[in-house]
Write a protein that holds these residues in place. Structure first.
Motif, PDB file in Angstrom:
ATOM      1  N   SER A  44      49.968 -32.277 -19.177  1.00  0.00           N
ATOM      2  CA  SER A  44      48.977 -31.921 -18.282  1.00  0.00           C
ATOM      3  C   SER A  44      49.319 -30.402 -17.880  1.00  0.00           C
ATOM      4  O   SER A  44      48.338 -29.641 -17.544  1.00  0.00           O
ATOM      5  N   GLU A  84      43.534 -34.426 -15.233  1.00  0.00           N
ATOM      6  CA  GLU A  84      43.905 -35.830 -14.875  1.00  0.00           C
ATOM      7  C   GLU A  84      43.237 -36.404 -13.728  1.00  0.00           C
ATOM      8  O   GLU A  84      43.123 -35.734 -12.911  1.00  0.00           O
ATOM      9  N   ASP A 160      42.067 -34.419 -20.391  1.00  0.00           N
ATOM     10  CA  ASP A 160      43.484 -34.969 -20.198  1.00  0.00           C
ATOM     11  C   ASP A 160      43.203 -36.280 -20.009  1.00  0.00           C
ATOM     12  O   ASP A 160      42.639 -36.827 -19.083  1.00  0.00           O
ATOM     13  N   GLU A 161      43.595 -37.198 -20.893  1.00  0.00           N
ATOM     14  CA  GLU A 161      43.696 -38.757 -21.005  1.00  0.00           C
ATOM     15  C   GLU A 161      42.202 -39.163 -20.935  1.00  0.00           C
ATOM     16  O   GLU A 161      41.846 -39.752 -20.020  1.00  0.00           O
TER      17      GLU A 161
HETATM   18 MG   LIG Z   1      49.737 -35.911 -17.494  1.00  0.00          MG
END
Ligand SMILES: [Mg+2]
Ligand SMILES: Nc1ncnc2c1ncn2[C@@H]1O[C@H](COP(=O)(O)OP(=O)(O)OP(=O)(O)O)[C@@H](O)[C@H]1O
Length: 316
Positions: A44, A84, A160-161
Protein backbone atom coordinates in the motif's frame (compact mmCIF):
# COMPACT_ATOMS: atom_id res chain seq x y z
CA UNK A 1 4.65 -1.47 -25.82
CA UNK A 2 4.45 1.86 -24.01
CA UNK A 3 5.88 2.26 -20.53
CA UNK A 4 3.03 3.72 -18.52
CA UNK A 5 4.47 3.55 -15.02
CA UNK A 6 8.11 3.53 -14.05
CA UNK A 7 9.13 3.34 -10.42
CA UNK A 8 12.80 4.01 -9.74
CA UNK A 9 14.45 3.14 -6.44
CA UNK A 10 11.50 4.16 -4.28
CA UNK A 11 12.19 4.26 -0.57
CA UNK A 12 9.93 5.30 2.31
CA UNK A 13 10.71 5.27 6.02
CA UNK A 14 8.35 5.79 8.93
CA UNK A 15 10.63 6.51 11.90
CA UNK A 16 12.59 3.29 12.40
CA UNK A 17 10.55 1.26 9.88
CA UNK A 18 11.70 1.11 6.28
CA UNK A 19 8.32 0.39 4.70
CA UNK A 20 9.59 0.50 1.10
CA UNK A 21 13.25 -0.19 0.46
CA UNK A 22 14.65 0.63 -2.98
CA UNK A 23 11.84 -0.72 -5.17
CA UNK A 24 12.08 -0.37 -8.97
CA UNK A 25 9.89 -1.73 -11.77
CA UNK A 26 8.12 -0.74 -14.99
CA UNK A 27 4.58 -1.40 -16.14
CA UNK A 28 3.62 -1.34 -19.83
CA UNK A 29 0.22 -0.73 -21.39
CA UNK A 30 -1.69 -3.99 -21.50
CA UNK A 31 -0.08 -5.34 -18.34
CA UNK A 32 -1.93 -6.23 -15.16
CA UNK A 33 0.71 -6.30 -12.46
CA UNK A 34 -0.18 -8.05 -9.20
CA UNK A 35 1.48 -6.99 -5.94
CA UNK A 36 1.73 -9.87 -3.52
CA UNK A 37 3.30 -9.90 -0.09
CA UNK A 38 2.68 -10.48 3.58
CA UNK A 39 0.84 -7.92 5.72
CA UNK A 40 3.05 -4.90 6.27
CA UNK A 41 5.30 -5.72 3.29
CA UNK A 42 4.98 -2.24 1.78
CA UNK A 43 2.40 -2.78 -1.01
CA UNK A 44 0.00 0.00 0.00
CA UNK A 45 2.85 2.40 0.78
CA UNK A 46 4.28 1.83 -2.72
CA UNK A 47 0.84 2.46 -4.24
CA UNK A 48 0.43 5.64 -2.20
CA UNK A 49 3.74 6.93 -3.56
CA UNK A 50 2.80 6.08 -7.16
CA UNK A 51 -0.48 7.95 -6.82
CA UNK A 52 1.09 10.96 -5.12
CA UNK A 53 -0.63 10.46 -1.75
CA UNK A 54 2.75 10.05 -0.05
CA UNK A 55 6.04 11.53 -1.15
CA UNK A 56 9.00 9.16 -1.26
CA UNK A 57 12.12 9.72 0.84
CA UNK A 58 14.14 8.62 -2.16
CA UNK A 59 13.44 7.64 -5.73
CA UNK A 60 11.01 8.78 -8.40
CA UNK A 61 7.81 7.80 -10.16
CA UNK A 62 7.28 8.43 -13.86
CA UNK A 63 3.85 8.25 -15.44
CA UNK A 64 3.98 7.99 -19.23
CA UNK A 65 7.59 9.14 -19.04
CA UNK A 66 6.86 12.24 -16.96
CA UNK A 67 8.31 12.69 -13.50
CA UNK A 68 5.36 12.97 -11.08
CA UNK A 69 7.28 15.42 -8.93
CA UNK A 70 7.38 17.88 -11.80
CA UNK A 71 4.01 17.04 -13.36
CA UNK A 72 1.74 16.12 -10.44
CA UNK A 73 -1.52 17.27 -12.05
CA UNK A 74 -0.88 15.42 -15.32
CA UNK A 75 -0.02 12.30 -13.31
CA UNK A 76 -3.20 12.53 -11.21
CA UNK A 77 -5.31 12.96 -14.38
CA UNK A 78 -3.80 9.82 -15.83
CA UNK A 79 -4.30 7.69 -12.71
CA UNK A 80 -7.39 6.13 -11.15
CA UNK A 81 -6.81 4.97 -7.58
CA UNK A 82 -8.74 2.66 -5.33
CA UNK A 83 -7.16 3.05 -1.90
CA UNK A 84 -7.13 0.48 0.87
CA UNK A 85 -10.37 0.35 2.89
CA UNK A 86 -13.10 2.69 1.72
CA UNK A 87 -12.20 6.32 2.28
CA UNK A 88 -15.44 7.77 0.92
CA UNK A 89 -17.72 10.58 2.03
CA UNK A 90 -20.11 8.55 4.15
CA UNK A 91 -23.00 11.00 4.29
CA UNK A 92 -23.23 11.20 0.50
CA UNK A 93 -25.13 8.71 -1.60
CA UNK A 94 -23.17 6.85 -4.30
CA UNK A 95 -25.00 8.90 -6.96
CA UNK A 96 -24.06 12.26 -5.41
CA UNK A 97 -20.53 11.09 -4.61
CA UNK A 98 -19.88 9.94 -8.18
CA UNK A 99 -21.36 13.18 -9.60
CA UNK A 100 -19.02 15.09 -7.28
CA UNK A 101 -15.99 13.03 -8.37
CA UNK A 102 -16.99 13.57 -12.00
CA UNK A 103 -17.02 17.34 -11.44
CA UNK A 104 -13.66 17.52 -9.67
CA UNK A 105 -12.21 15.26 -12.35
CA UNK A 106 -13.39 17.86 -14.87
CA UNK A 107 -15.62 15.53 -16.89
CA UNK A 108 -17.70 17.79 -19.20
CA UNK A 109 -21.43 18.12 -18.36
CA UNK A 110 -22.32 16.68 -21.75
CA UNK A 111 -20.50 13.44 -20.91
CA UNK A 112 -21.10 12.98 -17.22
CA UNK A 113 -24.50 11.21 -17.43
CA UNK A 114 -23.16 8.64 -19.86
CA UNK A 115 -20.00 8.04 -17.81
CA UNK A 116 -22.00 7.62 -14.62
CA UNK A 117 -24.39 5.21 -16.29
CA UNK A 118 -21.42 3.20 -17.60
CA UNK A 119 -19.60 2.79 -14.29
CA UNK A 120 -22.79 2.18 -12.32
CA UNK A 121 -23.56 -0.64 -14.71
CA UNK A 122 -19.98 -1.97 -14.67
CA UNK A 123 -19.78 -2.30 -10.90
CA UNK A 124 -23.48 -3.07 -10.30
CA UNK A 125 -24.36 -0.13 -8.10
CA UNK A 126 -27.90 0.49 -9.36
CA UNK A 127 -29.66 -0.95 -6.29
CA UNK A 128 -27.91 1.30 -3.75
CA UNK A 129 -27.50 4.57 -5.65
CA UNK A 130 -29.64 6.63 -3.30
CA UNK A 131 -28.67 5.11 0.04
CA UNK A 132 -26.05 6.91 2.14
CA UNK A 133 -22.58 5.39 1.75
CA UNK A 134 -22.24 4.98 5.54
CA UNK A 135 -25.10 2.49 5.55
CA UNK A 136 -23.76 0.36 2.69
CA UNK A 137 -22.26 -3.08 3.24
CA UNK A 138 -18.49 -3.49 2.96
CA UNK A 139 -18.65 -4.94 -0.55
CA UNK A 140 -20.86 -2.12 -1.87
CA UNK A 141 -18.55 0.51 -0.35
CA UNK A 142 -15.70 -1.19 -2.18
CA UNK A 143 -17.69 -1.04 -5.42
CA UNK A 144 -18.31 2.70 -4.97
CA UNK A 145 -14.54 3.08 -4.51
CA UNK A 146 -13.92 1.15 -7.69
CA UNK A 147 -16.50 3.23 -9.58
CA UNK A 148 -14.77 6.50 -8.64
CA UNK A 149 -11.40 5.04 -9.69
CA UNK A 150 -12.54 4.24 -13.23
CA UNK A 151 -14.99 7.15 -13.73
CA UNK A 152 -12.60 9.31 -15.80
CA UNK A 153 -11.43 6.28 -17.81
CA UNK A 154 -7.79 6.67 -16.73
CA UNK A 155 -4.86 5.08 -18.57
CA UNK A 156 -3.32 3.88 -15.31
CA UNK A 157 -5.26 2.10 -12.58
CA UNK A 158 -3.86 1.48 -9.11
CA UNK A 159 -6.17 -0.82 -7.18
CA UNK A 160 -5.34 -1.69 -3.57
CA UNK A 161 -7.05 -5.04 -2.88
CA UNK A 162 -9.92 -4.40 -5.32
CA UNK A 163 -11.82 -7.60 -4.50
CA UNK A 164 -11.41 -7.42 -0.72
CA UNK A 165 -14.81 -7.92 0.91
CA UNK A 166 -16.65 -8.81 -2.28
CA UNK A 167 -18.85 -11.90 -2.50
CA UNK A 168 -17.75 -14.65 -4.92
CA UNK A 169 -20.06 -13.41 -7.70
CA UNK A 170 -18.78 -9.87 -7.40
CA UNK A 171 -15.17 -11.03 -7.21
CA UNK A 172 -15.76 -12.79 -10.52
CA UNK A 173 -17.41 -9.68 -12.02
CA UNK A 174 -14.65 -7.35 -10.87
CA UNK A 175 -11.95 -9.70 -12.21
CA UNK A 176 -13.76 -9.75 -15.56
CA UNK A 177 -14.00 -5.97 -15.49
CA UNK A 178 -10.25 -5.70 -14.83
CA UNK A 179 -9.46 -8.15 -17.64
CA UNK A 180 -11.77 -6.24 -20.03
CA UNK A 181 -10.01 -2.96 -19.25
CA UNK A 182 -6.51 -4.44 -19.34
CA UNK A 183 -5.75 -4.00 -23.06
CA UNK A 184 -6.14 -0.23 -22.97
CA UNK A 185 -4.52 0.47 -19.62
CA UNK A 186 -1.70 -0.33 -17.27
CA UNK A 187 -3.14 -1.81 -14.08
CA UNK A 188 -1.43 -2.45 -10.76
CA UNK A 189 -3.43 -4.31 -8.14
CA UNK A 190 -2.57 -5.77 -4.78
CA UNK A 191 -4.12 -8.95 -3.50
CA UNK A 192 -3.78 -11.68 -0.90
CA UNK A 193 -5.73 -14.09 -3.09
CA UNK A 194 -3.18 -16.09 -5.04
CA UNK A 195 -5.76 -17.49 -7.45
CA UNK A 196 -6.52 -13.88 -8.41
CA UNK A 197 -3.01 -13.61 -9.77
CA UNK A 198 -3.70 -16.52 -12.09
CA UNK A 199 -7.11 -15.16 -12.98
CA UNK A 200 -6.19 -11.60 -13.93
CA UNK A 201 -2.51 -10.75 -13.69
CA UNK A 202 -0.11 -10.90 -16.61
CA UNK A 203 2.77 -10.44 -14.18
CA UNK A 204 3.32 -10.50 -10.43
CA UNK A 205 5.78 -8.94 -8.03
CA UNK A 206 6.24 -10.40 -4.57
CA UNK A 207 7.24 -7.83 -1.98
CA UNK A 208 8.63 -8.69 1.46
CA UNK A 209 10.03 -6.28 4.02
CA UNK A 210 9.83 -3.44 1.51
CA UNK A 211 11.83 -5.22 -1.19
CA UNK A 212 10.96 -6.98 -4.43
CA UNK A 213 11.81 -10.66 -3.87
CA UNK A 214 10.26 -12.11 -7.04
CA UNK A 215 9.07 -10.66 -10.35
CA UNK A 216 7.68 -12.63 -13.26
CA UNK A 217 4.70 -13.97 -15.15
CA UNK A 218 2.44 -16.14 -12.95
CA UNK A 219 3.63 -19.24 -14.83
CA UNK A 220 7.29 -18.31 -14.32
CA UNK A 221 6.75 -17.85 -10.60
CA UNK A 222 4.87 -21.16 -10.37
CA UNK A 223 7.80 -22.83 -12.14
CA UNK A 224 10.00 -21.92 -9.15
CA UNK A 225 7.83 -24.12 -6.95
CA UNK A 226 9.23 -27.47 -5.81
CA UNK A 227 5.92 -28.88 -7.12
CA UNK A 228 6.54 -27.70 -10.69
CA UNK A 229 6.28 -30.69 -13.06
CA UNK A 230 5.67 -33.08 -10.15
CA UNK A 231 3.41 -35.99 -11.09
CA UNK A 232 0.51 -36.96 -8.89
CA UNK A 233 -0.37 -40.58 -9.45
CA UNK A 234 -3.25 -42.61 -7.99
CA UNK A 235 -2.91 -46.38 -8.23
CA UNK A 236 -5.43 -49.06 -7.24
CA UNK A 237 -3.41 -51.50 -5.16
CA UNK A 238 -3.85 -53.56 -1.99
CA UNK A 239 -0.48 -52.39 -0.68
CA UNK A 240 2.39 -50.09 -1.52
CA UNK A 241 4.39 -53.13 -2.57
CA UNK A 242 7.54 -51.46 -3.84
CA UNK A 243 5.82 -48.87 -6.03
CA UNK A 244 7.58 -45.94 -4.28
CA UNK A 245 10.97 -47.57 -4.75
CA UNK A 246 10.34 -48.21 -8.44
CA UNK A 247 9.27 -44.59 -9.01
CA UNK A 248 12.18 -43.22 -6.97
CA UNK A 249 14.64 -45.14 -9.14
CA UNK A 250 13.43 -43.46 -12.36
CA UNK A 251 15.65 -40.94 -14.12
CA UNK A 252 15.32 -37.35 -12.84
CA UNK A 253 13.11 -38.28 -9.90
CA UNK A 254 14.10 -36.42 -6.74
CA UNK A 255 11.62 -37.81 -4.26
CA UNK A 256 8.45 -39.91 -3.97
CA UNK A 257 5.93 -39.13 -1.25
CA UNK A 258 2.82 -41.21 -0.51
CA UNK A 259 -0.01 -38.65 -0.23
CA UNK A 260 -2.96 -40.82 0.79
CA UNK A 261 -4.21 -44.39 0.97
CA UNK A 262 -7.98 -44.65 0.83
CA UNK A 263 -10.39 -47.37 -0.27
CA UNK A 264 -7.62 -49.32 -1.97
CA UNK A 265 -6.28 -46.35 -3.93
CA UNK A 266 -2.80 -45.10 -3.06
CA UNK A 267 -1.81 -41.63 -4.19
CA UNK A 268 1.83 -40.68 -4.72
CA UNK A 269 3.56 -37.41 -5.38
CA UNK A 270 6.60 -37.87 -7.60
CA UNK A 271 8.84 -34.80 -7.50
CA UNK A 272 11.38 -34.20 -10.28
CA UNK A 273 14.96 -32.93 -10.00
CA UNK A 274 15.20 -29.26 -11.04
CA UNK A 275 11.65 -29.07 -12.38
CA UNK A 276 12.41 -31.52 -15.22
CA UNK A 277 9.47 -33.13 -17.00
CA UNK A 278 9.11 -36.74 -15.74
CA UNK A 279 5.58 -37.59 -16.86
CA UNK A 280 6.72 -39.78 -19.75
CA UNK A 281 9.01 -41.87 -17.54
CA UNK A 282 6.37 -42.24 -14.84
CA UNK A 283 3.73 -43.16 -17.39
CA UNK A 284 5.99 -45.72 -19.12
CA UNK A 285 6.88 -47.30 -15.77
CA UNK A 286 3.22 -47.57 -14.79
CA UNK A 287 2.47 -49.27 -18.09
CA UNK A 288 5.47 -51.61 -17.82
CA UNK A 289 4.51 -52.77 -14.30
CA UNK A 290 0.83 -53.09 -15.15
CA UNK A 291 -0.27 -50.74 -12.33
CA UNK A 292 -3.96 -49.91 -12.26
CA UNK A 293 -3.70 -46.14 -12.67
CA UNK A 294 -6.89 -44.33 -11.59
CA UNK A 295 -5.60 -40.80 -12.11
CA UNK A 296 -2.39 -39.09 -13.14
CA UNK A 297 -1.65 -35.40 -13.61
CA UNK A 298 1.25 -32.98 -13.79
CA UNK A 299 1.40 -30.15 -11.23
CA UNK A 300 2.08 -26.68 -12.64
CA UNK A 301 3.56 -25.59 -9.36
CA UNK A 302 2.03 -23.84 -6.42
CA UNK A 303 2.19 -20.10 -6.07
CA UNK A 304 1.54 -20.39 -2.32
CA UNK A 305 4.70 -22.51 -1.95
CA UNK A 306 6.74 -19.97 -3.89
CA UNK A 307 5.20 -17.15 -1.86
CA UNK A 308 6.08 -18.87 1.43
CA UNK A 309 9.57 -19.64 0.32
CA UNK A 310 10.53 -16.18 -0.93
CA UNK A 311 8.84 -14.29 1.90
CA UNK A 312 10.13 -16.52 4.70
CA UNK A 313 13.59 -16.38 3.25
CA UNK A 314 13.54 -12.62 3.74
CA UNK A 315 12.63 -12.92 7.40
CA UNK A 316 15.17 -15.55 8.41
MG1 LIG B 1 -2.00 -2.80 2.17
N1 LIG C 1 1.60 6.37 8.09
C1 LIG C 1 2.38 5.41 8.63
N2 LIG C 1 3.07 5.64 9.76
C2 LIG C 1 3.88 4.71 10.30
N3 LIG C 1 4.06 3.47 9.76
C3 LIG C 1 3.39 3.19 8.64
C4 LIG C 1 2.51 4.12 8.01
N4 LIG C 1 1.98 3.56 6.90
C5 LIG C 1 2.51 2.32 6.84
N5 LIG C 1 3.34 2.08 7.86
C6 LIG C 1 4.13 0.87 8.10
O1 LIG C 1 4.79 0.55 6.90
C7 LIG C 1 4.84 -0.86 6.70
C8 LIG C 1 4.23 -1.20 5.36
O2 LIG C 1 2.83 -0.99 5.40
P1 LIG C 1 1.87 -1.17 4.15
O3 LIG C 1 0.53 -0.65 4.55
O4 LIG C 1 2.52 -0.57 2.96
O5 LIG C 1 1.85 -2.76 3.99
P2 LIG C 1 0.99 -3.69 3.01
O6 LIG C 1 1.96 -4.50 2.26
O7 LIG C 1 0.02 -2.86 2.26
O8 LIG C 1 0.25 -4.63 4.06
P3 LIG C 1 -1.25 -5.26 4.03
O9 LIG C 1 -1.12 -6.54 3.25
O10 LIG C 1 -1.52 -5.54 5.46
O11 LIG C 1 -2.17 -4.27 3.42
C9 LIG C 1 4.11 -1.47 7.90
O12 LIG C 1 5.08 -1.82 8.85
C10 LIG C 1 3.24 -0.34 8.39
O13 LIG C 1 2.99 -0.46 9.76
Amino acid sequence: MTTMVEVKQLTKRFKSITAVNDISFKVERGEVLGFLGPNGAGKSTTMKMITGFLSPDKGSVFIQGKDCDQHPITAKRTIGYLPEGAPLYGDMTPRLFLEFVGKIRGIPNTEIDQRLADVIDKVNLESVLDQSIDTLSKGFKRRVGLAQAILHDPDVLILDEPTDGLDPNQKHEVRNLISDMAQQKAIILSTHILEEVDAVCTRAIIIADGKVVADGKPGELQAQSPWHNAVVLSIRAASENGISGTLAALDNVEEVQPLSNQAGVIQFLVRPKDGTSIIENVSASAHQHGWLVEEMHVEQGRLDEVFREVTNFQRS
